[in-house]
Motif scaffolding. Sequence first.
Motif, PDB file in Angstrom:
ATOM      1  N   GLN A  29       0.825  -1.198   0.000  1.00  0.00           N
ATOM      2  CA  GLN A  29       0.000   0.000   0.000  1.00  0.00           C
ATOM      3  C   GLN A  29       0.868   1.259   0.000  1.00  0.00           C
ATOM      4  N   LEU A  30       2.010   1.155   0.680  1.00  0.00           N
ATOM      5  CA  LEU A  30       2.891   2.322   0.819  1.00  0.00           C
ATOM      6  C   LEU A  30       3.933   2.398  -0.306  1.00  0.00           C
ATOM      7  N   GLY A  31       3.932   1.426  -1.173  1.00  0.00           N
ATOM      8  CA  GLY A  31       4.794   1.512  -2.350  1.00  0.00           C
ATOM      9  C   GLY A  31       6.178   0.940  -2.152  1.00  0.00           C
ATOM     10  N   TYR A  32       6.376   0.121  -1.123  1.00  0.00           N
ATOM     11  CA  TYR A  32       7.617  -0.627  -0.887  1.00  0.00           C
ATOM     12  C   TYR A  32       8.822   0.214  -0.475  1.00  0.00           C
ATOM     13  N   ASN A  33       8.939   1.417  -0.976  1.00  0.00           N
ATOM     14  CA  ASN A  33      10.085   2.212  -0.549  1.00  0.00           C
ATOM     15  C   ASN A  33       9.773   2.869   0.796  1.00  0.00           C
ATOM     16  N   LEU A  34      10.306   2.275   1.848  1.00  0.00           N
ATOM     17  CA  LEU A  34       9.935   2.739   3.184  1.00  0.00           C
ATOM     18  C   LEU A  34      11.040   3.551   3.849  1.00  0.00           C
ATOM     19  N   ASP A  35      11.989   4.016   3.014  1.00  0.00           N
ATOM     20  CA  ASP A  35      13.125   4.731   3.597  1.00  0.00           C
ATOM     21  C   ASP A  35      12.709   6.044   4.231  1.00  0.00           C
ATOM     22  N   ASP A  36      11.715   6.697   3.603  1.00  0.00           N
ATOM     23  CA  ASP A  36      11.368   8.039   4.040  1.00  0.00           C
ATOM     24  C   ASP A  36       9.973   8.060   4.683  1.00  0.00           C
ATOM     25  N   LEU A  37       9.786   7.137   5.629  1.00  0.00           N
ATOM     26  CA  LEU A  37       8.484   6.947   6.261  1.00  0.00           C
ATOM     27  C   LEU A  37       8.227   8.047   7.292  1.00  0.00           C
ATOM     28  N   LYS A  38       7.081   8.737   7.144  1.00  0.00           N
ATOM     29  CA  LYS A  38       6.693   9.736   8.154  1.00  0.00           C
ATOM     30  C   LYS A  38       5.540   9.165   8.981  1.00  0.00           C
ATOM     31  N   ILE A  39       5.683   9.238  10.284  1.00  0.00           N
ATOM     32  CA  ILE A  39       4.673   8.645  11.171  1.00  0.00           C
ATOM     33  C   ILE A  39       4.211   9.684  12.194  1.00  0.00           C
ATOM     34  N   ARG A  40       2.908   9.834  12.295  1.00  0.00           N
ATOM     35  CA  ARG A  40       2.380  10.815  13.235  1.00  0.00           C
ATOM     36  C   ARG A  40       1.235  10.147  14.014  1.00  0.00           C
ATOM     37  N   GLU A  41       1.277  10.217  15.339  1.00  0.00           N
ATOM     38  CA  GLU A  41       0.174   9.669  16.150  1.00  0.00           C
ATOM     39  C   GLU A  41      -0.827  10.795  16.338  1.00  0.00           C
ATOM     40  N   VAL A  42      -2.081  10.564  15.928  1.00  0.00           N
ATOM     41  CA  VAL A  42      -3.069  11.645  15.942  1.00  0.00           C
ATOM     42  C   VAL A  42      -4.327  11.285  16.726  1.00  0.00           C
ATOM     43  N   ASN A  46     -11.079   8.735  22.641  1.00  0.00           N
ATOM     44  CA  ASN A  46     -10.994   8.198  23.990  1.00  0.00           C
ATOM     45  C   ASN A  46     -10.381   6.811  24.055  1.00  0.00           C
ATOM     46  N   LEU A  47     -10.231   6.166  22.902  1.00  0.00           N
ATOM     47  CA  LEU A  47     -10.049   4.721  22.972  1.00  0.00           C
ATOM     48  C   LEU A  47      -8.787   4.153  22.334  1.00  0.00           C
ATOM     49  N   ASN A  48      -8.295   4.747  21.274  1.00  0.00           N
ATOM     50  CA  ASN A  48      -7.339   4.024  20.418  1.00  0.00           C
ATOM     51  C   ASN A  48      -6.064   4.813  20.115  1.00  0.00           C
ATOM     52  N   PHE A  49      -5.063   4.071  19.577  1.00  0.00           N
ATOM     53  CA  PHE A  49      -3.948   4.711  18.893  1.00  0.00           C
ATOM     54  C   PHE A  49      -4.323   4.890  17.426  1.00  0.00           C
ATOM     55  N   VAL A  50      -4.028   6.061  16.885  1.00  0.00           N
ATOM     56  CA  VAL A  50      -4.234   6.273  15.449  1.00  0.00           C
ATOM     57  C   VAL A  50      -2.953   6.888  14.876  1.00  0.00           C
ATOM     58  N   PHE A  51      -2.327   6.181  13.935  1.00  0.00           N
ATOM     59  CA  PHE A  51      -1.105   6.668  13.299  1.00  0.00           C
ATOM     60  C   PHE A  51      -1.371   6.994  11.836  1.00  0.00           C
ATOM     61  N   ILE A  52      -0.924   8.166  11.403  1.00  0.00           N
ATOM     62  CA  ILE A  52      -0.890   8.443   9.967  1.00  0.00           C
ATOM     63  C   ILE A  52       0.506   8.081   9.491  1.00  0.00           C
ATOM     64  N   VAL A  53       0.563   7.220   8.492  1.00  0.00           N
ATOM     65  CA  VAL A  53       1.838   6.746   7.983  1.00  0.00           C
ATOM     66  C   VAL A  53       1.942   7.174   6.515  1.00  0.00           C
ATOM     67  N   ALA A  54       3.025   7.845   6.172  1.00  0.00           N
ATOM     68  CA  ALA A  54       3.123   8.340   4.802  1.00  0.00           C
ATOM     69  C   ALA A  54       4.537   8.203   4.256  1.00  0.00           C
ATOM     70  N   THR A  55       4.603   7.832   2.997  1.00  0.00           N
ATOM     71  CA  THR A  55       5.838   7.950   2.222  1.00  0.00           C
ATOM     72  C   THR A  55       5.632   9.169   1.314  1.00  0.00           C
ATOM     73  N   PRO A  56       6.635   9.594   0.569  1.00  0.00           N
ATOM     74  CA  PRO A  56       6.411  10.738  -0.327  1.00  0.00           C
ATOM     75  C   PRO A  56       5.293  10.489  -1.332  1.00  0.00           C
ATOM     76  N   SER A  57       5.005   9.224  -1.634  1.00  0.00           N
ATOM     77  CA  SER A  57       4.025   8.956  -2.691  1.00  0.00           C
ATOM     78  C   SER A  57       2.727   8.297  -2.209  1.00  0.00           C
ATOM     79  N   ALA A  58       2.657   7.865  -0.981  1.00  0.00           N
ATOM     80  CA  ALA A  58       1.467   7.115  -0.548  1.00  0.00           C
ATOM     81  C   ALA A  58       1.254   7.289   0.954  1.00  0.00           C
TER      82      ALA A  58
END
Lengths: 412, 412
Positions: A29-42, A46-58
């Motif tokens: 889903q992220l396009g295999y190139n995971l070198d430049d992975l940006k991760i933000r917990e948002v 009240n209940l969960n962890f939610v992470f936005i995970v992004a590469t430059p393209s996905a």
Amino acid sequence: MESSSNEFRPLDHKYIVEYIKATPALRSQLGYNLDDLKIREVGDGNLNFVFIVATPSASLVIKQALPYVRSMGESWSMSKERSYFEAEALREQGLYYYDRTMSVIGMRYLEPPHIVLRKGLISGIEYPLLAEHMSEFMARTLFFSSLLHLTTTQHRSSVAKFCGNVEMCRLTEQVIFSDPYRESQHSYWTSPYLDSDAQAVREDNILKLEVAELKSRFCERAQALIHGDLHTGSVMVTRDSTQVIDPEFSFYGPMGFDIGAFIGNLFLAYFAQDGHANHGNDRKLYKEWILRTIVEIWTLFDKKFTALWDDSNNSSGEAYLPEIYNNAELQLLVKRKYIKDLLHDTLGFAAAKMIRRIVGVAHVEDFESITDTATRAKCERQALDVAKMIMKERRRFEAITGAVSAIQEFHK
Amino acid sequence: MESSSNEFRPLDHKYIVEYIKATPALRSQLGYNLDDLKIREVGDGNLNFVFIVATPSASLVIKQALPYVRSMGESWSMSKERSYFEAEALREQGLYYYDRTMSVIGMRYLEPPHIVLRKGLISGIEYPLLAEHMSEFMARTLFFSSLLHLTTTQHRSSVAKFCGNVEMCRLTEQVIFSDPYRESQHSYWTSPYLDSDAQAVREDNILKLEVAELKSRFCERAQALIHGDLHTGSVMVTRDSTQVIDPEFSFYGPMGFDIGAFIGNLFLAYFAQDGHANHGNDRKLYKEWILRTIVEIWTLFDKKFTALWDDSNNSSGEAYLPEIYNNAELQLLVKRKYIKDLLHDTLGFAAAKMIRRIVGVAHVEDFESITDTATRAKCERQALDVAKMIMKERRRFEAITGAVSAIQEFHK
């Protein structure tokens, strides 16, 4: 799409990278190139962890249910199996991946400028397509999971499956139908302004009689597969897009609980506007837009829902067999009765949702962001008084317009 | 107690002997000496084989569910898994043995002079303890399986289990809530006398509006674990003993469906009496006894049910938490509302059960045993007219006495 780890472990910024690398469905889903992975917990819920995970393209969102209520700490335990029911409910909309052991869901990231609707309402932004989109969402999800569309066999099998989401139902029962009406260590309100208002709720016999009926309907009536938590914080919007998120409370319940949740939260937004008014913007027009939107949501829902019903003559729905409901007058009669009963349920649940956000455990940002305490208390009291009136008198309203007029009248 | 054969095979007089000999739980119940085994097939119902098996010193009943509706032939298939739900419901009362593959239940034989209550009512026999026993049975089974007693977790888990008995629910939906209101090849009535009455039922828009509401309640409302088929043929009696049998339709449904089934069938017995009157016995006093018994059943049910509720302050029932329902006035208010709603449901379901026995697929011996066709039709028409009135006007009755008086008035 589905996978399963060997054991549960909470995600963090470090472990999530390992997890993604070890999971082909997420990597692809992220396009295999995971070198430049940006991760933000948002996760602001009240209940969960939610992470936005992004590469430059996905990008994607990774959501993890924890075995306790995040906002209350580990002592308030809560089955992480809720993520199973969320994944089940999400199957048709943007689910990439589900890991039952880790209670991890991978799903579509709703890119900017999507924001949580509640924040948009606080900012005074109009959403011209909101009523159209939300009425469509509710009409379709509720109609197609009800006995208007399903056979008895399909319906009971689905009811049985979602009975498993009982811990989420228990939480709802407690925070919506119980805590505001009793002494509870978790409840709070804008004190001291609302002390006597909160006490009045706990001593109102007629209100408690009504809330008992609503609770029994919530617990016993398997009318449709409902979202279960459809407030304005469970909807992401832009001017053109409306996306419903977080169906982890989903189960078979009364349709009015979903519609009421949404409309009740729009009423809260309405009553909070006076607290967000300033010299540049008195929010008067915006308040009118909110009320218009409420009327429009109900009116369009009615129209879309009955249109689905009209089109269903060849469906297998058990409730109204065409050989029995076989003339135009009767078809109109049953539809009008169904919609009127649903309006009364909707108003009742809307009121219950409003009350609990003012004198219960989890409040809404609409009011919490009003910094002047006296102003906030005044807005909250208006909303609370209207909610009590609506809960007690809901059966006298024949149409949404009557209810909205009564609220405007009451608010004057 | 539980066992399982390798494959299903219908029992007959020969095979049942082999089966018993090969089954220790049944052999031990019969006392091991099986030389003088007497076997009688007595199934007079629509669905199953029922064998009474006796040695000189012991006896039992062996009941086998067939994978079709016995009275309709093999073309009307019907899951034999209903025997699983019957066995589950019987666990507390006289279940000796259960074989899931064979759908065979071994249970207590209710020895003479036990007879089926319906036959006793046709014979004009008074049962002085009937109201006491039946009100006790219904108050206890309904209260203890409802959210007045159970936690949400217990309730939903039980609801999920009994969702599996869906084929029995489907059958009920069809024969009670659908067939009488449409053209159906299975329906019949005392023709030609009732031809226009049957047609009037099929063309009565208001009646169909009401039956839709009752059907939706039957399909959607998981209020309590109900027997599901509690007519006067599902009760065995002597003067001193009252035994409920045949819970194979059991599932989580509305309480009023059980109470209504029983009361509705007593009303049918009442209206049939004129057909059983003769010069020696005009049945006038007996008719009064039936009406008195109906009033007494409801009154005692109300008393026993609310007494269980009064005693439940320390129970874990989710519906009315003591911290919320915390004053005498409010407790009275919620109980009166609960009982009144239940009365309206009861009357509605009673009426539905009456209608389907007159213009639907399975009739009752109360009427069928009236040999003079014109007399039978007259009795049936009275019952049908009263049932239609009750279904439409049930909400105006504040107490059972009002409904019974209205029926007497109507009948004059």
